[in-house]
Design an enzyme around this catalytic site. Sequence first.
Site, PDB file in Angstrom:
ATOM      1  N   CYS A 191      -7.019  -4.158  -0.363  1.00 38.72           N
ATOM      2  CA  CYS A 191      -7.866  -3.419   0.572  1.00 38.72           C
ATOM      3  C   CYS A 191      -8.322  -4.331   1.703  1.00 38.72           C
ATOM      4  O   CYS A 191      -8.343  -3.928   2.873  1.00 38.72           O
ATOM      5  CB  CYS A 191      -9.069  -2.833  -0.156  1.00 38.72           C
ATOM      6  SG  CYS A 191     -10.140  -1.813   0.891  1.00 38.72           S
TER       7      CYS A 191
ATOM      8  N   CYS B 164     -13.345   1.149  -6.805  1.00 35.62           N
ATOM      9  CA  CYS B 164     -14.090   2.109  -5.987  1.00 35.62           C
ATOM     10  C   CYS B 164     -13.632   3.547  -6.179  1.00 35.62           C
ATOM     11  O   CYS B 164     -14.459   4.455  -6.255  1.00 35.62           O
ATOM     12  CB  CYS B 164     -14.005   1.712  -4.511  1.00 35.62           C
ATOM     13  SG  CYS B 164     -12.320   1.660  -3.845  1.00 35.62           S
TER      14      CYS B 164
END
Length: 365
Positions: free
Chosen positions: A104, A174
Amino acid sequence: MSLLRGIKRVVCGLSGGVDSAIAALLLKKKGYEVIGCFMVNWDQKDETGKCSVDEDYEDASFLAKKLEIPIFQANFVKEYWNHIFTEFISEYEHGLTPNPDILCNKFIKFDSFLKHVQEKLNSEWIATGHYAQIRRKWESKDEVGALTKSQVKQMASQNDLEKFAKKRESMGICFIGNRKFKRFIDEYIEPREGSLIDVESRQVLGSHRGIHHYTIGQRVAVNNEHQHRGPFYVASKETRNQIIYVAHGHEHPSLYAESLLTGGPHWISSSPDGLDRGDQVECSFRFQHMHKLIRCRVQKENDGLKVTLVQPLRAIAPGQFAVFYQDDECLGSARIVQVGPSLMQQNCDRPIIDSDKVLYKYSRC
């Protein structure tokens, strides 16, 4: 903040958490023009019909209003799915232990987000609530610059941002949120049954519903007739046969290794001096952020690195990332592709020691 001298506009990535809240606050107090940007990387609801992105955006908007700064949304759902989530699923299917946060950072925060800021928000500077310094001693998981987590929360309380100081930290992956990992991963990988086999006796101790449910070093439940022996832990996995080899005891030698191979490294500044000449480079190493730093020797091997540790470490898993340090500087990282032979495979006659405490003496030697 001295690096920002002469810079007027900074776009701060707001996640709805305390770290990015304080990053924006500090920038605002320093006199910069701060623009908030909330990244939408995941938009699927869980089985309860909830999407944590909605709640986080509400908190980010609350902060922006409090600090009197504008806030915009940037949608990177497609990029996240293509570059990170599909890789995450593929690695679990192949028995690896991926780290989506590192991908990410590479593909979203410092690529798609930066380009969006440059093209849409007319700025060359971004800020987040992530690490800005490397420290030897850690009070807790996160820092903003030189601040510890407790200082960040205290600063939030002192600046009428108690809402963020009290907000529960996001500790897991997440996009999984509060869901059970097994239930989530089974939505994308078809469960395949396999055997749990004792790494020493080769006795079948039970079964499982998919190697993607387990990582190296994780405790695993065996059949009732073997439970009296005490806990067992994942020592290794065979993807082709869906076999999980398990070891009796948390400190079993099959869980420890003292070398590993990586893929191509990413160096933050440049390759350490001497490495490209074929020299061994001494530095420090960790593969999980809360682990203490361990001294190691690194040398080039094909397109990657061979890493030799000064002491064995428990539960190193392919797919994770080796991160290298020199004093207080983070040099870079590389993905672990293979873990060296375990202490059990080496028939090691040395005890496993953490500081001055003997954790396990391999009695078979």
